[in-house]
Structure formats: C-alpha cells, structure tokens
Design a protein around this motif. Structure first.
Motif, short mmCIF file in Angstrom:
data_model
loop_
_atom_site.label_atom_id
_atom_site.label_comp_id
_atom_site.label_asym_id
_atom_site.label_seq_id
_atom_site.Cartn_x
_atom_site.Cartn_y
_atom_site.Cartn_z
N HIS A 164 0.80 -1.22 0.00
CA HIS A 164 0.00 0.00 0.00
C HIS A 164 0.84 1.27 0.00
O HIS A 164 0.29 2.37 -0.04
CB HIS A 164 -0.93 0.01 1.22
CG HIS A 164 -1.93 -1.11 1.19
ND1 HIS A 164 -2.97 -1.16 0.29
CD2 HIS A 164 -2.02 -2.25 1.94
CE1 HIS A 164 -3.68 -2.27 0.49
NE2 HIS A 164 -3.13 -2.94 1.48
N TYR A 193 3.41 4.22 -1.38
CA TYR A 193 3.54 4.97 -2.62
C TYR A 193 4.92 4.65 -3.21
O TYR A 193 5.94 5.18 -2.77
CB TYR A 193 3.41 6.45 -2.34
CG TYR A 193 3.38 7.33 -3.58
CD1 TYR A 193 2.25 7.40 -4.37
CD2 TYR A 193 4.50 8.08 -3.93
CE1 TYR A 193 2.21 8.21 -5.50
CE2 TYR A 193 4.47 8.88 -5.06
CZ TYR A 193 3.33 8.94 -5.84
OH TYR A 193 3.31 9.73 -6.97
N TYR A 212 0.12 4.11 -5.74
CA TYR A 212 -0.41 3.23 -4.70
C TYR A 212 -0.87 1.89 -5.26
O TYR A 212 -0.95 0.90 -4.54
CB TYR A 212 -1.58 3.92 -3.97
CG TYR A 212 -1.14 5.09 -3.13
CD1 TYR A 212 -0.43 4.89 -1.94
CD2 TYR A 212 -1.42 6.38 -3.53
CE1 TYR A 212 -0.03 5.97 -1.17
CE2 TYR A 212 -1.03 7.47 -2.76
CZ TYR A 212 -0.32 7.25 -1.59
OH TYR A 212 0.10 8.31 -0.83
N GLU A 213 -1.19 1.87 -6.56
CA GLU A 213 -1.66 0.64 -7.19
C GLU A 213 -0.62 0.12 -8.17
O GLU A 213 0.13 0.90 -8.78
CB GLU A 213 -2.98 0.90 -7.94
CG GLU A 213 -4.11 1.41 -7.06
CD GLU A 213 -4.54 0.39 -6.03
OE1 GLU A 213 -4.38 -0.83 -6.31
OE2 GLU A 213 -5.03 0.78 -4.96
#
Length: 351
Positions: free
Chosen positions: A42, A44, A188-189
């Motif tokens: 999760h 960055y 984040y993804e």
C-alpha cells in the motif's frame, strides 16, 4: 459505609483498566495488520506486474505452407505439426537497462510473470527464458550488444563441411522480448505490463528418405552447415558468423528424421542489415548399418531449401540408397551401440 465506598472505587478502577487494556490490544492488533504486514503493497512506490505470454511457433512460414499441407502429405502418422511446438519454459530473466542502454538490474520471474522491481524513471527491459543449459550469453551489459550463441561440440573423425566454421551443439529453446522504453512511475496501485516472448530459436525437421536399403540402417546422425552462429536478443536478428550444427537422427522404416534447433540463417531478418545471397548450406548424413558397417557420409546441397526457409521449416532429402551388397555383407544382427558414436563436448567454464 467507608468499606462499601472503598470496594465500589476498587471495582470501578478494575473495570476502567480492563476497558483501556482491551482497547489498546485492539488498536495494536489493527496497526500490526494494516501497517506492518501490508506496508509495501500500500506504500507509494514503483509497482510493476508483468503478465507474460509465449508465442510457441517452431517455424516461420515463408511460402512453404507446412501448417496447411502437413496432414495432406500423410505426415500425421509420423508426427503432427503441433507436436513440434516448443514448450513454455520454467521462468523468465528480466534485465533492466538505464536510459543509455547500460545494464542496471536483473530479476527472475515465474513463467506467467510477476512483480518486477525497478527504480523510478525511464528504462528499457530485456526479457528471455532463464532455463537454458547450452546457451551462452554474451555482452549483456548493453542491450544493443546482447547476443546468444551455443557451445562448441566436436565429433571424432568429422571433416569440416565449410571452411573455418565452428561446430556446435543445438541451442536450447530460447524466447525473447525487448521493451525499448518504459517509464516507471510510483503509485499506490500496481501497473500491469503485458509482455509477449517470441522465439529466437527455430526448428528444422530433417527428413531423409531412402529409396532402397532403409531396412539395413541401424543408426543415423548428421550435421547442418552454414547456419547462424548467434542471435541478437534485442530484435532477433542473427549475426553474420556461420556454424555447423550437429544432430542425432531417429531411424524409421522409410529412412531417418531429426529435429534440429537453430538460430536460423546468418544475417537475418535483414531490415537494416545485409541479407546474404551467396551463402551455401550443406547437409551431411552418416549412417551405420546393422552389420556394423559404416558408409561414407551422404553429402547433400540444401542451399535452395534453407534459403527459402530462413527460420525453421522442413528439409526433405530423397533418393538415398544402401546397396544390398553393403547391407548384407559381414553377417547380420550385429549389435550396434549408440555409445560407439559418442561425441566430445567442449564447454567454456567460467574462471
């Protein structure tokens, strides 16, 4: 009355203390699950998930149409076209280069892909399968110079077919893919990166058909001269050097056949490179008869067949003969051992 007030204060204190401790345990547990166990997922940061697919082709069609005519030739009883397709390898090697094309990092991934770690910024990425045994990789420090070749192999008594050609074993199946520019951005993804790995090694099916005397043949082996000695991993073009590739053949009732892996012909594909038009290609077939007799090697010029099939295909040799005199002389039923044809392998060992 004083004792009752003291007991009430004590009970209340224990109750409040229990609630506080219970809340701390809950908060501690939640923190450990959310912040510690899944922190990287999760956070960055750069997260790239490679999804790999494999193009399982054993030849490139340059007008011969083997796939469409295979069954009509009656060859399915011998081997189907799809039987020749290479398998999906066990894993992937990813080499990440900086914007100048110099090697920055290397990672191993599963055959289906996986998370590829890299730093933020622009990169180029080279992918190839990491399960090879006889492939020799050279100059991987730069994506432009990275090549693959195969190991030297010699045979006792073998006379060179083409002057100054190195004799080699067949390369392992090799796939590759190159991404010339990729900008890795934090987030984040995870970002999906689809990659298709295509063949850098192809298969020549060599069919040697005897018009007479196939029943006398016990063992067969051969060599293909004039084939590419190396391939460039970045774009799949082959180097200008040529090599002679040794192979062992399977004897059957109509003669012998073999699957011979190769990088193809030199100087191919030719886009921006010179296509060799004056090269020649030679097939040598050695046979040992059931009575133990060695015949002089069959020598066949296969230039036109190979030039028409620069990356894989079918080479058909017809009209070979073993005379009854050769086949029946010296008695029959001689026990021929494959070990009598042992080859000497020369491997380059890192020092």
């Amino acid at each position: 009355e004083e004792r009752r007030r003291t007991m009430r204060r004590t009970i209340l204190w224990h109750a409040v203390t229990g609630l506080v401790l219970s809340g701390l345990v809950t908060l501690s547990s939640g923190c450990r699950k959310e912040l510690c166990y899944n922190h990287d997922e999760h956070a960055y940061s750069v997260k790239v998930d490679v999804t790999a697919t494999w193009e399982r082709e054993w030849e490139r069609d340059h007008g011969r149409g083997w796939k469409n005519t295979w069954e009509g030739r009656g060859w399915n009883n011998w081997m189907t076209y799809d039987d020749l397709r290479p398998e999906v390898p066990g894993g992937i090697r990813a080499v990440v280069y900086d914007p100048d094309g110099n090697r920055h990092d290397e990672r191993n991934l599963a055959a289906e892909g996986g998370r590829l770690a890299m730093t933020e910024g622009r990169h180029s990425i080279l992918f190839y399968n990491n399960n090879t045994e006889y492939i020799v990789f050279n100059d991987l420090t730069s994506s432009a110079t990275a090549t693959a070749t195969t190991r030297t192999r010699t045979r006792a008594g073998f006379s060179e077919l083409h002057k100054d050609e190195r004799t080699v074993g067949q390369p392992d199946m090799l796939y590759g893919s190159y991404l010339g520019e990729y900008e890795a951005k934090p987030g984040y993804e995870a970002v999906s990166l689809p990659v298709e790995l295509r063949p850098l090694v192809y298969t020549y099916v060599v069919r040697c058909e005897f018009s007479h005397g196939a029943q006398y043949v016990a063992l067969a082996r051969g060599a293909l001269a004039g084939m590419a000695e190396s391939v460039y991993l970045q774009d799949g073009h082959t180097g200008s050097g040529a090599a002679t590739v040794f192979f062992d053949a399977t004897v059957c009732d109509w003669g012998s056949w073999a699957q011979v892996r190769s990088f193809g012909i030199p100087d191919w594909p030719g886009d921006g490179y010179t296509r060799a038009t004056d090269r020649n290609y030679t097939l040598q077939l050695e046979v040992r008869l059931k009575n133990g007799k060695y015949l002089p090697p069959f020598m066949v010029d296969i230039t036109e067949q190979v030039k028409a099939q620069p990356r894989g295909g079918v080479i058909v040799i017809t009209g070979l003969e073993v005379s009854d005199e050769d086949g029946e002389s010296g008695g029959s039923g001689f026990d021929v051992e494959v070990g009598d044809w042992g080859d000497r392998h020369e491997y380059e060992l890192p020092v």
